[in-house]
Design a protein around this motif. Structure first.
Motif, PDB file in Angstrom:
ATOM      1  N   TYR A 229       8.484   7.634   4.716  1.00  0.00           N
ATOM      2  CA  TYR A 229       7.345   6.884   5.230  1.00  0.00           C
ATOM      3  C   TYR A 229       7.486   6.636   6.725  1.00  0.00           C
ATOM      4  O   TYR A 229       6.731   7.175   7.529  1.00  0.00           O
TER       5      TYR A 229
ATOM      6  N   PHE B  71       6.068   9.265  -5.737  1.00  0.00           N
ATOM      7  CA  PHE B  71       4.637   9.185  -5.926  1.00  0.00           C
ATOM      8  C   PHE B  71       4.103   7.906  -5.315  1.00  0.00           C
ATOM      9  O   PHE B  71       4.646   6.821  -5.504  1.00  0.00           O
ATOM     10  N   LYS B  72       3.020   8.068  -4.572  1.00  0.00           N
ATOM     11  CA  LYS B  72       2.349   6.902  -4.000  1.00  0.00           C
ATOM     12  C   LYS B  72       0.875   7.008  -4.360  1.00  0.00           C
ATOM     13  O   LYS B  72       0.237   8.009  -4.073  1.00  0.00           O
ATOM     14  N   GLY B  73       0.333   6.013  -5.011  1.00  0.00           N
ATOM     15  CA  GLY B  73      -1.097   6.047  -5.362  1.00  0.00           C
ATOM     16  C   GLY B  73      -1.349   5.382  -6.705  1.00  0.00           C
ATOM     17  O   GLY B  73      -0.527   4.591  -7.184  1.00  0.00           O
ATOM     18  N   ASP B  74      -2.476   5.690  -7.297  1.00  0.00           N
ATOM     19  CA  ASP B  74      -2.871   5.080  -8.567  1.00  0.00           C
ATOM     20  C   ASP B  74      -1.963   5.579  -9.685  1.00  0.00           C
ATOM     21  O   ASP B  74      -1.945   6.773 -10.008  1.00  0.00           O
TER      22      ASP B  74
ATOM     23  N   THR C 117       5.281  13.527  -3.162  1.00  0.00           N
ATOM     24  CA  THR C 117       6.061  14.154  -2.088  1.00  0.00           C
ATOM     25  C   THR C 117       7.451  14.464  -2.611  1.00  0.00           C
ATOM     26  O   THR C 117       7.878  13.907  -3.636  1.00  0.00           O
TER      27      THR C 117
ATOM     28  N   LYS D  93       0.854  -1.196   0.000  1.00  0.00           N
ATOM     29  CA  LYS D  93       0.000   0.000   0.000  1.00  0.00           C
ATOM     30  C   LYS D  93       0.887   1.243   0.000  1.00  0.00           C
ATOM     31  O   LYS D  93       0.500   2.288  -0.476  1.00  0.00           O
ATOM     32  N   HIS D  94       2.037   1.091   0.576  1.00  0.00           N
ATOM     33  CA  HIS D  94       2.972   2.218   0.595  1.00  0.00           C
ATOM     34  C   HIS D  94       3.971   2.065  -0.531  1.00  0.00           C
ATOM     35  O   HIS D  94       5.161   2.185  -0.355  1.00  0.00           O
TER      36      HIS D  94
ATOM     37  N   TYR E  81       5.841   3.244  -3.046  1.00  0.00           N
ATOM     38  CA  TYR E  81       6.373   4.476  -3.617  1.00  0.00           C
ATOM     39  C   TYR E  81       7.090   4.211  -4.928  1.00  0.00           C
ATOM     40  O   TYR E  81       7.716   3.174  -5.096  1.00  0.00           O
TER      41      TYR E  81
ATOM     42  N   GLU F 259      -2.165  14.741  -5.404  1.00  0.00           N
ATOM     43  CA  GLU F 259      -2.159  14.001  -4.144  1.00  0.00           C
ATOM     44  C   GLU F 259      -1.271  12.758  -4.260  1.00  0.00           C
ATOM     45  O   GLU F 259      -1.346  12.040  -5.251  1.00  0.00           O
ATOM     46  N   GLY F 260      -0.471  12.517  -3.290  1.00  0.00           N
ATOM     47  CA  GLY F 260       0.409  11.343  -3.320  1.00  0.00           C
ATOM     48  C   GLY F 260       1.821  11.682  -3.753  1.00  0.00           C
ATOM     49  O   GLY F 260       2.709  10.845  -3.685  1.00  0.00           O
TER      50      GLY F 260
END
Lengths: 265, 299
Positions: free
Chosen positions: B289, B256-259, B243, B218-219, B221, B240-241
């Motif tokens: 993280y 980037f973390k996400g879809d 950093t 889930k994390h 990156y 969003e996601g």
């Protein structure tokens, strides 16, 4: 058994070289005796003119070196030195070389206890010094016989070799203890060879200055005298007993220290 | 049943910290990852498990037995691959492997040949003629030879080319299917993610956490590097996601973390010279993280 075999195999070359050197020293030494015997010079008178310090360093004390037994007894000092270096190095390297070669992670993660690795190595060391001793014995008897009308003085040489073997055992134990206690092979061999040198210098000092006689107990090189062994046929029981007991203590310390050791990669 | 149980294990080298109060356990039959940056204490933990070093305090059991007291007995069923592989240099590969086999009872030595074939290793070469990767293969074979119930791998993939890594992973999976438990230490997150079910994360000598690989993903990156010509609207990528957005001459970096599809959408229509999407290093993950989480946990 596997560790023992491997250790024997790893040391066979160096053992052959050590033995060859030893045989050569005896051969060359006895050749010199022939030289003395052939020349008509009074060698004892000649050497008497030398400063005592020089004679002591070369191990030529008060013996009559025109006799073959007396001449050979002078060799004992060199045998002791050579055998000491051989045995002390064997011990120091055998115990510590896995860490030096970065193989400790290999052997000591096998299903064996540490002493099960160390004792076959020491057994191999024992066999190595024994072979060195036997080669010395055979070469001695052979070359003495050549210069002594076929009489190899087997009894006298045997006694000398027994004394030599006790010293070898002592130095093997000393080396292995350094290997187990000190941080790495380099330090162990440096300390071991330094100590052999120190023992030798001390034994010379004891010979030179009567006042230092009490220090003789601190150098194994003074535990046996070539002349006593070769001429008086005597082996000091006390010396042998002390050396054997101290050797045993060193061997025990080797196992204890090695068991507690944090092995490095 | 737990194959490995580590309890408050601490090792100091003099004043220098090795590990501090490390505790985790590995269940029978799992492939357990042990991950952390270099110098975090992975090898120290493993070497204590193998009783190569003596812990300062705490204890560890393997197969339910204390690993110092019953070390030699336990090690019958352990296969270990050290991170630095060096073997007796003057020996042939075959000799080293036979020597290794000679320490165990009832070893099927035909496995030497079959494993060597799988790993593509020449048994007749001398150790000092081998490349680092090939030495590693020798290490792998000696570790697996006696069909151990527990396989401990310390940074096993270094020096292996990607194809060989694949072969190696398959080997490990096969041993695992046959019932072997695996402790797999690494500083590369992606390889642990490929193989392991659970992981312990170690940093500066202490366990940060033990978690399921799924939760970890889930994390997930990704590290982006965009090279461009001229000017780029940095804010365009600040969704969003994202950093750690930084601009460096004509390149843009961010995590980037996400879809991932949302990022692909944003990239459309951009004129790029180059695009790099990478696995962030463990250190970067820790930075963005775990440390952040720690701060949030203690406001």
């Amino acid at each position: 058994m596997n560790v023992f075999k491997k250790e024997m195999k790893a040391n066979i070359k160096s053992l052959i070289i050590w033995c060859c050197a030893q045989v050569f020293i005896i051969f060359a030494g006895m050749m010199k005796y022939q030289g003395f015997a052939d020349s008509q010079v009074d060698v004892n008178a000649l050497f008497a003119a030398f400063p005592e310090e020089i004679m002591v360093v070369f191990g030529i004390g008060s013996v009559d070196i025109t006799k073959v037994a007396g001449f050979y007894s002078v060799f004992f000092l060199y045998f002791m030195l050579l055998a000491a270096v051989h045995a002390v190095m064997f011990g120091a390297v055998a115990v510590s070389k896995e860490e030096r070669d970065h193989c400790a992670d290999f052997v000591y993660t096998k299903p064996v206890r540490r002493f099960q690795v160390i004792w076959p190595k020491l057994l191999a060391g024992l066999i190595n010094i024994l072979i060195f001793n036997i080669v010395t014995f055979c070469a001695s008897v052979f070359f003495i016989a050549q210069h002594n009308d076929g009489n190899g003085l087997i009894d006298k040489v045997s006694l000398t070799m027994l004394a030599l073997f006790i010293l070898q055992l002592f130095f093997l134990a000393l080396g292995s203890m350094f290997g187990a206690v000190l941080k790495n092979t380099k330090r162990a061999t440096a300390a071991a060879s330094g100590l052999v040198m120190g023992f030798f210098i001390l034994s010379v000092a004891v010979d030179l200055y009567d006042k230092l006689d009490f220090l003789a107990i601190f150098t194994p090189f003074k535990y046996f005298e070539g002349a006593t062994l070769m001429i008086n046929d005597q082996l000091s029981f006390n010396s042998a007993a002390i050396l054997l007991v101290v050797s045993l203590v060193f061997f025990v310390l080797t196992f204890v220290a090695f068991n507690r050791r944090d092995l490095s990669t | 049943m737990n194959v490995i149980e580590i309890n408050q294990l601490t090792k100091y080298y003099g004043k220098h910290r090795g590990i501090e109060n490390v505790s985790f356990s590995v269940e029978e039959g799992e492939i357990f990852g042990f991950i952390g940056p270099n110098g975090a204490g992975k090898s120290t933990t493993i070497r204590a498990l193998l009783s190569l070093i003596h812990p300062t305090s705490g204890s560890a059991t393997i197969f339910g037995k204390d690993c110092i007291k019953y070390g030699s007995e336990i090690r019958r069923d352990i296969g270990y691959l050290p991170s630095e592989v060096f073997y007796y240099e003057h020996m042939k590969v075959k000799e080293v492997l036979n020597y290794s086999a000679s320490f165990y009872d009832n070893v099927d030595t035909s496995r030497i040949a079959s494993l060597a074939e799988v790993m593509n290793l020449d048994l007749n070469k001398r150790i000092d003629d081998l490349s680092y990767g090939n030495k590693k293969k020798v290490g792998i074979i000696q570790g697996l030879l006696h069909e151990p119930r527990l396989i401990i791998l310390d940074e096993p993939t270094g020096g292996l080319d990607p194809l060989m890594q694949q072969t190696f992973f398959e080997l490990i999976r096969a041993e695992n299917k046959k019932g072997a438990t695996v402790l797999f230490s690494s500083h590369i997150l992606s390889e642990v993610q490929k193989l392991c079910g659970r992981v312990a994360i170690i940093k500066d000598g202490t366990i940060v956490r033990v978690e399921n690989i799924r939760d970890m993903q889930k994390h997930n990156y990704k590290k982006f590097t965009l090279d461009y010509k001229g000017v780029m609207d940095v804010q365009h990528f600040n969704l969003e996601g994202v950093t750690n957005l930084t601009v460096n001459e004509n390149s843009l970096h961010f995590l980037f973390k996400g879809d991932i599809n949302r990022m692909v959408e944003r990239l459309q229509g951009q004129y790029l010279l180059n695009l790099l999407v990478e696995e962030p290093s463990l250190e970067e993950i820790f930075m963005h993280y775990y440390q952040k989480e720690e701060k949030e946990a203690q406001p």
